[in-house]
Design a protein around this motif. Structure first.
Motif, PDB file in Angstrom:
ATOM      1  N   HIS A 135     -35.696  54.979  20.306  1.00 60.05           N
ATOM      2  CA  HIS A 135     -36.523  55.883  21.097  1.00 60.05           C
ATOM      3  C   HIS A 135     -36.589  57.266  20.454  1.00 60.05           C
ATOM      4  O   HIS A 135     -35.558  57.900  20.206  1.00 60.05           O
ATOM      5  N   LEU A 136     -37.833  57.719  20.205  1.00 61.58           N
ATOM      6  CA  LEU A 136     -38.101  59.039  19.648  1.00 61.58           C
ATOM      7  C   LEU A 136     -39.021  59.784  20.614  1.00 61.58           C
ATOM      8  O   LEU A 136     -39.398  59.252  21.653  1.00 61.58           O
ATOM      9  N   LEU A 137     -39.351  61.033  20.271  1.00 59.56           N
ATOM     10  CA  LEU A 137     -40.157  61.863  21.164  1.00 59.56           C
ATOM     11  C   LEU A 137     -41.496  62.235  20.538  1.00 59.56           C
ATOM     12  O   LEU A 137     -41.569  62.629  19.372  1.00 59.56           O
ATOM     13  N   HIS A 138     -42.525  62.093  21.345  1.00 60.62           N
ATOM     14  CA  HIS A 138     -43.866  62.576  21.020  1.00 60.62           C
ATOM     15  C   HIS A 138     -44.177  63.647  22.066  1.00 60.62           C
ATOM     16  O   HIS A 138     -44.272  63.352  23.259  1.00 60.62           O
ATOM     17  N   ILE A 139     -44.320  64.887  21.627  1.00 60.88           N
ATOM     18  CA  ILE A 139     -44.550  65.991  22.558  1.00 60.88           C
ATOM     19  C   ILE A 139     -46.047  66.234  22.707  1.00 60.88           C
ATOM     20  O   ILE A 139     -46.748  66.549  21.752  1.00 60.88           O
ATOM     21  N   ARG A 140     -46.524  66.060  23.945  1.00 60.17           N
ATOM     22  CA  ARG A 140     -47.938  66.261  24.273  1.00 60.17           C
ATOM     23  C   ARG A 140     -48.121  67.675  24.813  1.00 60.17           C
ATOM     24  O   ARG A 140     -47.514  68.042  25.821  1.00 60.17           O
ATOM     25  N   CYS A 141     -48.955  68.447  24.156  1.00 58.16           N
ATOM     26  CA  CYS A 141     -49.129  69.850  24.530  1.00 58.16           C
ATOM     27  C   CYS A 141     -50.509  70.070  25.144  1.00 58.16           C
ATOM     28  O   CYS A 141     -51.521  70.094  24.433  1.00 58.16           O
ATOM     29  N   GLU A 142     -50.540  70.225  26.452  1.00 60.68           N
ATOM     30  CA  GLU A 142     -51.788  70.533  27.161  1.00 60.68           C
ATOM     31  C   GLU A 142     -52.039  72.031  27.016  1.00 60.68           C
ATOM     32  O   GLU A 142     -51.355  72.855  27.624  1.00 60.68           O
ATOM     33  N   ASP A 157     -37.387  71.875  18.107  1.00 57.18           N
ATOM     34  CA  ASP A 157     -36.349  71.678  17.083  1.00 57.18           C
ATOM     35  C   ASP A 157     -35.409  70.516  17.389  1.00 57.18           C
ATOM     36  O   ASP A 157     -34.448  70.290  16.650  1.00 57.18           O
ATOM     37  N   ASP A 158     -35.673  69.785  18.450  1.00 59.05           N
ATOM     38  CA  ASP A 158     -34.878  68.589  18.731  1.00 59.05           C
ATOM     39  C   ASP A 158     -35.137  67.565  17.618  1.00 59.05           C
ATOM     40  O   ASP A 158     -36.286  67.271  17.297  1.00 59.05           O
ATOM     41  N   PRO A 159     -34.081  67.002  17.011  1.00 61.05           N
ATOM     42  CA  PRO A 159     -34.291  66.065  15.899  1.00 61.05           C
ATOM     43  C   PRO A 159     -35.025  64.790  16.292  1.00 61.05           C
ATOM     44  O   PRO A 159     -35.531  64.078  15.411  1.00 61.05           O
ATOM     45  N   LEU A 160     -35.115  64.485  17.588  1.00 66.96           N
ATOM     46  CA  LEU A 160     -35.849  63.288  18.007  1.00 66.96           C
ATOM     47  C   LEU A 160     -37.352  63.520  18.077  1.00 66.96           C
ATOM     48  O   LEU A 160     -38.122  62.568  18.188  1.00 66.96           O
ATOM     49  N   VAL A 161     -37.783  64.773  17.996  1.00 66.32           N
ATOM     50  CA  VAL A 161     -39.216  65.077  17.998  1.00 66.32           C
ATOM     51  C   VAL A 161     -39.780  64.767  16.616  1.00 66.32           C
ATOM     52  O   VAL A 161     -39.432  65.393  15.625  1.00 66.32           O
ATOM     53  N   LYS A 162     -40.651  63.762  16.567  1.00 70.64           N
ATOM     54  CA  LYS A 162     -41.231  63.337  15.296  1.00 70.64           C
ATOM     55  C   LYS A 162     -42.757  63.425  15.280  1.00 70.64           C
ATOM     56  O   LYS A 162     -43.376  63.257  14.240  1.00 70.64           O
ATOM     57  N   LEU A 163     -43.345  63.672  16.450  1.00 71.65           N
ATOM     58  CA  LEU A 163     -44.804  63.707  16.541  1.00 71.65           C
ATOM     59  C   LEU A 163     -45.212  64.665  17.654  1.00 71.65           C
ATOM     60  O   LEU A 163     -44.572  64.702  18.717  1.00 71.65           O
ATOM     61  N   VAL A 164     -46.269  65.426  17.405  1.00 69.50           N
ATOM     62  CA  VAL A 164     -46.783  66.396  18.377  1.00 69.50           C
ATOM     63  C   VAL A 164     -48.292  66.214  18.464  1.00 69.50           C
ATOM     64  O   VAL A 164     -48.966  66.003  17.444  1.00 69.50           O
ATOM     65  N   SER A 165     -48.840  66.276  19.668  1.00 68.74           N
ATOM     66  CA  SER A 165     -50.297  66.245  19.826  1.00 68.74           C
ATOM     67  C   SER A 165     -50.738  67.407  20.697  1.00 68.74           C
ATOM     68  O   SER A 165     -50.009  67.840  21.593  1.00 68.74           O
ATOM     69  N   ALA A 220     -49.733  74.465  16.263  1.00 70.51           N
ATOM     70  CA  ALA A 220     -50.011  73.912  14.935  1.00 70.51           C
ATOM     71  C   ALA A 220     -49.179  74.615  13.868  1.00 70.51           C
ATOM     72  O   ALA A 220     -48.625  73.966  12.961  1.00 70.51           O
ATOM     73  N   GLU A 221     -49.053  75.922  13.971  1.00 68.88           N
ATOM     74  CA  GLU A 221     -48.271  76.672  12.981  1.00 68.88           C
ATOM     75  C   GLU A 221     -46.793  76.271  13.039  1.00 68.88           C
ATOM     76  O   GLU A 221     -46.153  76.069  11.995  1.00 68.88           O
ATOM     77  N   MET A 222     -46.249  76.122  14.235  1.00 62.97           N
ATOM     78  CA  MET A 222     -44.846  75.723  14.373  1.00 62.97           C
ATOM     79  C   MET A 222     -44.614  74.326  13.804  1.00 62.97           C
ATOM     80  O   MET A 222     -43.571  74.063  13.193  1.00 62.97           O
ATOM     81  N   CYS A 223     -45.570  73.435  13.962  1.00 63.67           N
ATOM     82  CA  CYS A 223     -45.438  72.080  13.421  1.00 63.67           C
ATOM     83  C   CYS A 223     -45.507  72.087  11.900  1.00 63.67           C
ATOM     84  O   CYS A 223     -44.732  71.391  11.229  1.00 63.67           O
ATOM     85  N   ARG A 224     -46.423  72.874  11.351  1.00 67.10           N
ATOM     86  CA  ARG A 224     -46.525  72.956   9.891  1.00 67.10           C
ATOM     87  C   ARG A 224     -45.236  73.493   9.287  1.00 67.10           C
ATOM     88  O   ARG A 224     -44.761  73.006   8.254  1.00 67.10           O
ATOM     89  N   GLU A 225     -44.645  74.498   9.931  1.00 67.68           N
ATOM     90  CA  GLU A 225     -43.403  75.083   9.422  1.00 67.68           C
ATOM     91  C   GLU A 225     -42.266  74.058   9.388  1.00 67.68           C
ATOM     92  O   GLU A 225     -41.381  74.132   8.536  1.00 67.68           O
ATOM     93  N   ARG A 226     -42.295  73.084  10.299  1.00 67.97           N
ATOM     94  CA  ARG A 226     -41.208  72.099  10.417  1.00 67.97           C
ATOM     95  C   ARG A 226     -41.554  70.751   9.802  1.00 67.97           C
ATOM     96  O   ARG A 226     -40.744  69.829   9.833  1.00 67.97           O
ATOM     97  N   GLY A 227     -42.755  70.630   9.278  1.00 71.43           N
ATOM     98  CA  GLY A 227     -43.163  69.369   8.666  1.00 71.43           C
ATOM     99  C   GLY A 227     -43.356  68.248   9.663  1.00 71.43           C
ATOM    100  O   GLY A 227     -43.178  67.071   9.322  1.00 71.43           O
ATOM    101  N   LEU A 228     -43.727  68.571  10.908  1.00 72.64           N
ATOM    102  CA  LEU A 228     -43.926  67.562  11.942  1.00 72.64           C
ATOM    103  C   LEU A 228     -45.338  66.980  11.876  1.00 72.64           C
ATOM    104  O   LEU A 228     -46.305  67.712  11.660  1.00 72.64           O
ATOM    105  N   SER A 229     -45.444  65.679  12.073  1.00 70.94           N
ATOM    106  CA  SER A 229     -46.759  65.051  12.157  1.00 70.94           C
ATOM    107  C   SER A 229     -47.480  65.592  13.382  1.00 70.94           C
ATOM    108  O   SER A 229     -46.914  65.689  14.467  1.00 70.94           O
ATOM    109  N   LEU A 230     -48.759  65.928  13.201  1.00 66.85           N
ATOM    110  CA  LEU A 230     -49.516  66.599  14.256  1.00 66.85           C
ATOM    111  C   LEU A 230     -50.830  65.854  14.494  1.00 66.85           C
ATOM    112  O   LEU A 230     -51.542  65.499  13.550  1.00 66.85           O
ATOM    113  N   ALA A 231     -51.126  65.623  15.772  1.00 67.54           N
ATOM    114  CA  ALA A 231     -52.327  64.865  16.143  1.00 67.54           C
ATOM    115  C   ALA A 231     -53.252  65.709  17.001  1.00 67.54           C
ATOM    116  O   ALA A 231     -52.802  66.459  17.865  1.00 67.54           O
TER     117      ALA A 231
END
Length: 381
Positions: A135-142, A157-165, A220-231
């Motif tokens: 189980h990993l985390l996908h953070i949905r940002c409304e 910054d939680d290590p289980l966060v691997k995807l953000v939309s 988007a900027e925070m995700c780019r800084e951390r190398g997170l996949s962004l949707a």
């Protein structure tokens, strides 16, 4: 983990073909893939069933259902996640990105109240190593929700966060370009009066204009800084896609039109659509059919969204109904392609040194039935 398991007499679905053969598992990885039937006395005979790499689910809201099985019912966190885990594992999903929302279209909704409970439950489940699936985390940002940036900052910054939309469910655009569909969906979901619904439409339109672009850019900027996949979510126009590209997004999640899907593919975005859309043959929101995108070669990945067992079913539906899509290509949409989109290059296909995440599948009246599941070489279903 240290024992060896040999699975034989299987139709092994590889990335580019199906072979009848044997797969050897050792120390949680695939040790060998060979054609032919093994004669070892300890072999597990799969009786001609399909052997498929474990499914990878990038976006599911299924966990929410178990936290709130009825509109006014809250269920204890760990029993909820274990029930959810059983559902996804039995559907053949061995890696699941649980979608957790930092905001909602309704202020103070139960979804927001569950945000921290759900993320903490996923952490505890992962730490306990008692779940069948990983189980990993996908953070949905409304982006229209006032505290969404604050909530996102607390979890990013939680290590289980691997995807953000990022998403904007405002009326009159994206998923709800037809404002009547917006009324129908939210008025039904939240039991709003006509007057309350009109106030909701006005409020959401205003907050989208005031907050949407600022929140989107900051996330988007925070995700780019951390190398997170962004949707990007529910893109409907070429302008939406160009905005996603400018923000550094790599996944187009549920584009609502052929034009948006085509533009996403042109710009190198990974196109993800809902498996329920494929199984049913149409979108519940009146948007583009995922089968139509598949027919036009504009579909990369499927997500079960709100029905876990739709993921495998949809892959077989595509192989059965779209002439140019064969089973290996359809199956790649539910394991190899989502693995690549999320940067999980250690899994997603049956190949030497990949993780031994595997499912045994038999078709009954053209419907795939999951019979056994292994995660990292250990049988979990």
């Amino acid at each position: 983990m240290n024992s060896e398991t040999v699975l034989s007499n299987a139709q092994i679905v590889m990335p580019d073909c199906v072979i009848k053969g044997t797969v050897c598992l050792h120390d949680g990885k695939i040790k060998a893939v060979d054609e032919g039937h093994s004669q070892l006395p300890s072999v597990v005979d799969l009786d001609g069933d399909y052997l498929i790499a474990g499914l990878i689910e990038l976006h599911t809201d299924n966990l929410e259902k178990h936290f709130s099985p009825r509109p006014t019912v809250s269920w204890p966190a760990m029993p909820a996640i274990f029930a959810h885990d059983a559902a996804v594992a039995s559907a053949g999903i061995t890696t699941v990105f649980n979608a957790v929302a930092t905001g909602d279209v309704i202020q103070g909704s139960s979804r927001i109240q569950r945000f921290r409970h759900m993320t903490e439950a996923v952490r505890q489940a992962h730490a306990s190593d008692l779940t069948r699936a990983e189980h990993l985390l996908h953070i949905r940002c409304e982006v229209t929700y006032e505290p969404t940036l604050e909530n996102f900052t607390s979890i990013v910054d939680d290590p289980l966060v691997k995807l953000v939309s990022v998403m904007d469910h405002s009326p009159g655009q994206r998923q709800f370009a037809d404002i009547n569909k917006y009324r129908e969906y939210y008025q039904g979901k939240y039991k709003l009066s006509d007057e309350e619904m009109e106030a909701q439409i006005q409020r959401q339109t205003e907050t989208s204009l005031r907050l949407g672009r600022h929140h989107r850019a900051a996330i988007a900027e925070m995700c780019r800084e951390r190398g997170l996949s962004l949707a990007s979510h529910d893109d409907a126009t070429i302008e939406h896609v160009e905005e996603a590209v400018a923000d550094g997004m790599s996944i187009a999640e549920f584009p609502t039109t052929v034009g948006a899907a085509n533009a996403s593919r042109h710009h190198g975005l990974h196109v993800l659509m809902g498996a329920p859309n494929v199984v049913r043959g149409f979108s519940h929101s009146g948007n583009v059919s995922a089968r139509e995108l598949a027919q036009q070669g504009l579909l990369d990945t499927l997500s079960s969204d709100y029905v876990p067992n739709s993921l495998l079913h949809a892959a077989f539906v595509l192989a059965q109904h779209i002439d140019h899509i064969q089973l290996p290509e359809a199956v790649a949409m539910v394991n190899l392609n989502p693995a690549d989109a999320a940067g999980l290059h250690d899994r997603g296909s049956i190949a030497v040194d990949k993780r031994a995440d595997l499912i045994r599948v038999r078709c009954v009246d053209d419907v795939p039935v999951v019979r056994q599941v292994w995660r990292q070489g250990t049988r979990v279903v």
